[in-house]
Design an enzyme around this catalytic site. Structure first.
Site, PDB file in Angstrom:
ATOM      1  CE  LYS A  75      -7.585  -8.176   0.060  1.00  0.00           C
ATOM      2  NZ  LYS A  75      -6.618  -7.089  -0.229  1.00  0.00           N
ATOM      3  N   GLY A 126      -8.079  -1.509   3.605  1.00  0.00           N
ATOM      4  CA  GLY A 126      -9.302  -0.754   3.826  1.00  0.00           C
ATOM      5  C   GLY A 126     -10.421  -1.621   4.365  1.00  0.00           C
ATOM      6  NE  ARG A 134      -8.884   2.632   0.412  1.00  0.00           N
ATOM      7  CZ  ARG A 134      -9.083   1.342   0.230  1.00  0.00           C
ATOM      8  NH1 ARG A 134      -8.126   0.470   0.535  1.00  0.00           N
ATOM      9  NH2 ARG A 134     -10.220   0.893  -0.242  1.00  0.00           N
ATOM     10  CB  SER A 189     -20.208   0.128   0.430  1.00  0.00           C
ATOM     11  OG  SER A 189     -19.049  -0.181   1.185  1.00  0.00           O
ATOM     12  CG  ASP A 240     -11.790  -5.468  -5.055  1.00  0.00           C
ATOM     13  OD1 ASP A 240     -11.675  -4.239  -4.898  1.00  0.00           O
ATOM     14  OD2 ASP A 240     -12.111  -6.245  -4.133  1.00  0.00           O
ATOM     15  NE  ARG A 259      -8.381  -6.032  -5.300  1.00  0.00           N
ATOM     16  CZ  ARG A 259      -8.351  -7.284  -4.888  1.00  0.00           C
ATOM     17  NH1 ARG A 259      -7.918  -8.226  -5.702  1.00  0.00           N
ATOM     18  NH2 ARG A 259      -8.760  -7.601  -3.665  1.00  0.00           N
TER      19      ARG A 259
END
Length: 450
Positions: free
Chosen positions: A29, A102, A130, A175, A327, A402
């Site tokens: 992704k 996101g 978010r 990040s 994740d 997830r």
């Protein structure tokens, strides 16, 4: 697709046979989002093979069309993007709806910040909760202006910089999304954009920038990993082969580790070392997990990953590993639930601002199925059963794909079936998940609760 319009409850139970066979998972992704964005910024036509065709990525494709690129699907996973060049995107005629993604929303903030255009972005009810300040705050230094709801939340409006300024920014927390947003904005700036990250995060953006011809320098220094990008490059269209997503492969691989007698191969998995923290952790737990046919494709390491059933033992997962497996903590928690001893996963503050408060939701998922779990500060502790998971619970998924997939894999290794209240949004990132699990299980291990 509006997720709340069609609730899809599912239930997973122990399969009649071990998981087996060789399978493929959808394309990565992270790479798919970036392939479409860089194709839109390149001169010429970029051919993409293996693109993930989940809703998250299709939202990015629609956004690139709205910004003036030509984006065409040529076949299953085969796409063609004719770009407009760096700085060449046009003002969209309508609001850009990023759905549940996101990653797409935050990267798009960087893309828009560098262009002298006005745009409005929104998303589904989950994405609108978010935080976006983590990207809009540093991007404002380019000369772009942002307007958001209270708390820096979507819907968001942006007026991009007329002449974007290069950034010199140190990330307060690691990040990849914030780093990538800063680099995307830096493409339109004259001069060198410099980003410092305290811990290395997934470097697909840097790899793809080089693939398209940009000059990117990376150095590990005393202050962290420093990434420098020379602004205003001419990006030239280049073919991209998207490998299988390691985050998606994780679900079936963990399923094979937990279901007695299983031996399963996932072919063509992306093995970027900044994405494989879960595999390293599972091996520390004693998992039989190995890579075959290792190779490099499109600048990314790829291989076939084989998992076999076997007992697991508890470990302590250091906080520095979080960026390489951010994740994968829900599915790791499922593996830890069967292990002997207490597994401590440290430094998980980032999980509080995912699709859900993923830290609290993961603990609740375990508790609902008879596994003791606790949160201490930003640490998650899972007290393993050393055997099968009791199961029998219904998991509240909070529109978190997830979490939903992790709960369903848990059901394969539980004494009683495990249900999820809604799994409709799994398609956003892993189209055909339930069907693939059932194929590997040789039967209907996952079925509808409706």
């Amino acid at each position: 697709m509006v997720h709340s319009a069609s609730v899809t409850p599912l239930r997973a139970s122990a399969p009649a046979a071990p998981l087996s066979g060789t399978h493929r998972v959808p394309g990565d992704k992270s790479i798919s989002h970036r392939a479409l964005m860089f194709g839109a910024l390149a001169i010429g036509t970029t051919e993409i093979a293996g693109l993930l065709e989940g809703e998250d990525v299709l939202r990015t494709a629609a956004a690139m069309r709205a910004l003036g690129a030509t984006v065409e699907q040529r076949g299953a996973g085969a796409w063609r993007v004719s770009g407009r060049g760096v700085g060449g995107l046009v003002e969209p005629a309508d609001v850009l709806d990023m759905g549940n993604s996101g990653t797409a929303a935050r990267l798009l903030c960087g893309l828009l910040a560098g262009h002298p255009i006005f745009a409005v972005m929104t998303g589904d009810s989950s994405l609108r909760k978010r935080p976006m300040l983590r990207v809009t705050a540093p991007l404002s230094a380019t000369g772009a202006s942002f307007w958001t709801r209270e708390g820096g939340r979507l819907p968001l409006a942006v007026q991009g910089a007329v002449e974007a300024l290069p950034l010199d920014y140190r990330l307060p927390v690691a990040s990849a999304q914030v780093k990538s947003a800063c680099l995307l904005a830096g493409l339109c700036a004259r001069g060198t954009t410099r980003v410092v990250e305290p811990e290395p995060t997934r470097d697909h953006t840097e790899n793809m920038l080089r693939h398209f011809g940009a000059t990117v320098r990376v150095a590990d220094t005393a202050e962290g990993r420093v990434i420098e990008l020379e602004g205003q490059p001419e990006l030239i269209a280049a073919p991209i082969l998207v490998p299988g997503d390691p985050s998606s492969a994780a679900f079936l691989l963990v399923g094979a580790l937990l279901v007695p007698g299983s031996r399963l191969t996932i072919a063509n998995v992306g093995l970027n070392p900044l994405r494989t923290g879960l595999f390293a952790t599972l091996r520390e737990m004693g998992a039989i997990l190995r890579v075959e046919n290792a190779r490099t494709e499109g600048g990314e390491p790829v291989g076939d990953v084989v998992a076999e059933y076997g007992p697991l033992r508890a470990v302590e997962v250091p906080p520095g590993r979080a960026p390489s497996m951010i994740d994968e903590y829900p599915i790791l928690a499922v593996a830890a639930a069967t292990a002997t001893g207490t597994t401590r996963m440290r430094g998980l503050a980032e999980l509080r601002v995912k699709e859900s408060d993923r830290l609290a939701a993961t603990a609740a998922m375990l508790a609902a199925n008879g596994v003791a779990a606790s949160i201490e500060g930003d640490d998650l502790l899972v007290h393993g059963t050393g055997a099968a998971i009791p199961g029998g619970g219904l998991v509240a998924t909070h529109m978190d794909h997830r979490l939903a997939m992790s709960a369903l894999i848990m059901g394969l290794a539980a004494r009683a079936p495990v249900g999820v209240d809604d799994a409709g949004f799994i398609e956003t990132s892993f189209p055909g998940f339930a069907a693939l699990v059932n194929l590997a299980a040789g039967g209907e291990a996952i079925r509808s609760l409706a």
